[in-house]
Design a protein around this motif. Structure first.
Motif, short mmCIF file in Angstrom:
data_model
loop_
_atom_site.label_atom_id
_atom_site.label_comp_id
_atom_site.label_asym_id
_atom_site.label_seq_id
_atom_site.Cartn_x
_atom_site.Cartn_y
_atom_site.Cartn_z
N VAL A 1 0.83 -1.20 0.00
CA VAL A 1 0.00 0.00 0.00
C VAL A 1 0.87 1.25 0.00
N GLU A 2 1.93 1.25 0.81
CA GLU A 2 2.81 2.41 0.85
C GLU A 2 3.53 2.62 -0.48
N CYS A 3 3.87 1.55 -1.16
CA CYS A 3 4.54 1.66 -2.46
C CYS A 3 3.61 2.31 -3.48
N GLY A 4 2.36 1.89 -3.50
CA GLY A 4 1.43 2.38 -4.51
C GLY A 4 0.76 3.68 -4.17
N HIS A 5 0.96 4.19 -2.97
CA HIS A 5 0.28 5.41 -2.54
C HIS A 5 0.72 6.60 -3.40
N GLY A 6 -0.23 7.22 -4.05
CA GLY A 6 0.03 8.43 -4.82
C GLY A 6 0.59 8.20 -6.21
N LEU A 7 0.75 6.95 -6.64
CA LEU A 7 1.32 6.69 -7.96
C LEU A 7 0.28 6.60 -9.07
N GLY A 8 -0.92 6.22 -8.73
CA GLY A 8 -1.91 5.94 -9.75
C GLY A 8 -1.93 4.45 -10.03
N GLN A 9 -3.07 3.96 -10.50
CA GLN A 9 -3.26 2.52 -10.64
C GLN A 9 -2.31 1.89 -11.66
N THR A 10 -2.17 2.48 -12.83
CA THR A 10 -1.34 1.89 -13.89
C THR A 10 0.12 1.85 -13.48
N ARG A 11 0.63 2.94 -12.98
CA ARG A 11 2.04 3.01 -12.59
C ARG A 11 2.31 2.14 -11.36
N ALA A 12 1.38 2.09 -10.44
CA ALA A 12 1.56 1.29 -9.23
C ALA A 12 1.60 -0.20 -9.56
N ARG A 13 0.80 -0.64 -10.50
CA ARG A 13 0.82 -2.06 -10.90
C ARG A 13 2.19 -2.45 -11.45
N ARG A 14 2.79 -1.55 -12.19
CA ARG A 14 4.09 -1.83 -12.79
C ARG A 14 5.21 -1.73 -11.77
N GLU A 15 5.22 -0.69 -10.96
CA GLU A 15 6.34 -0.43 -10.07
C GLU A 15 6.27 -1.20 -8.75
N CYS A 16 5.09 -1.60 -8.34
CA CYS A 16 4.93 -2.26 -7.04
C CYS A 16 4.64 -3.75 -7.18
N GLN A 17 4.97 -4.32 -8.32
CA GLN A 17 4.72 -5.74 -8.55
C GLN A 17 5.44 -6.65 -7.55
N PRO A 18 6.72 -6.39 -7.20
CA PRO A 18 7.39 -7.27 -6.22
C PRO A 18 6.71 -7.25 -4.85
N GLU A 19 6.27 -6.08 -4.41
CA GLU A 19 5.59 -5.98 -3.12
C GLU A 19 4.25 -6.73 -3.16
N TYR A 20 3.54 -6.61 -4.28
CA TYR A 20 2.25 -7.31 -4.42
C TYR A 20 2.46 -8.82 -4.44
N GLU A 21 3.49 -9.29 -5.13
CA GLU A 21 3.77 -10.73 -5.18
C GLU A 21 4.14 -11.26 -3.80
N ASP A 22 4.92 -10.49 -3.04
CA ASP A 22 5.25 -10.90 -1.67
C ASP A 22 3.99 -11.00 -0.82
N PHE A 23 3.11 -10.04 -0.95
CA PHE A 23 1.86 -10.04 -0.17
C PHE A 23 0.99 -11.24 -0.55
N MET A 24 0.85 -11.51 -1.84
CA MET A 24 0.03 -12.64 -2.27
C MET A 24 0.64 -13.97 -1.85
N GLU A 25 1.97 -14.08 -1.88
CA GLU A 25 2.62 -15.30 -1.42
C GLU A 25 2.37 -15.51 0.07
N CYS A 26 2.43 -14.44 0.83
CA CYS A 26 2.16 -14.56 2.27
C CYS A 26 0.72 -14.99 2.52
N MET A 27 -0.21 -14.49 1.71
CA MET A 27 -1.62 -14.82 1.91
C MET A 27 -1.95 -16.24 1.46
N HIS A 28 -1.47 -16.64 0.29
CA HIS A 28 -1.91 -17.90 -0.32
C HIS A 28 -0.88 -19.02 -0.29
N ARG A 29 0.38 -18.72 -0.09
CA ARG A 29 1.46 -19.71 0.01
C ARG A 29 1.56 -20.60 -1.23
N THR A 30 1.39 -20.03 -2.41
CA THR A 30 1.43 -20.83 -3.63
C THR A 30 2.84 -21.31 -3.96
#
Length: 106
Positions: free
Chosen positions: A41-70
């Motif tokens: 959330v802190e990474c994507g704050h103020g970036l906008g949806q398109t830019r945040a998806r591109r720049e914050c992908q590693p943080e999102y993947e870490d979060f999803m791995e923690c949630m789902h343990r795939t």
């Protein structure tokens, strides 16, 4: 300004409804994946949806791995397949306590 801190004045907190790990937890302790969600959330704050998806992908993947343990489940499946393959080839014999045999008790 009349709309300043409107959520606090009304006694609601929409942010906690939108975020998974920020909701009230038992005993007041942070949830297991709260830190990963916060980083995302802190990474994507103020970036906008398109830019945040591109720049914050590693943080999102870490979060999803923690949630789902795939990734963990995939790794465990690979390890078990390798173990079964080695047992079939006769290169590995599991110990008795892994076969369901108990040690004799006094």
């Amino acid at each position: 300004m009349p709309f300043w801190e409107l959520q606090r004045q009304l006694g609601i907190d929409v942010d906690r409804w939108l975020l998974r790990q920020s909701t009230a937890q038992p005993y007041g302790k942070a949830a297991a994946c709260h830190a990963f969600e916060r980083e995302w959330v802190e990474c994507g704050h103020g970036l906008g949806q398109t830019r945040a998806r591109r720049e914050c992908q590693p943080e999102y993947e870490d979060f999803m791995e923690c949630m789902h343990r795939t990734k963990l489940a995939t790794r465990l499946r690979t390890i078990l397949e390798q173990r079964d393959k080695m047992i079939k080839e006769g290169k590995y014999t599991p110990p008795d306590y892994h076969k369901g045999k108990e040690e004799p008790r006094p």
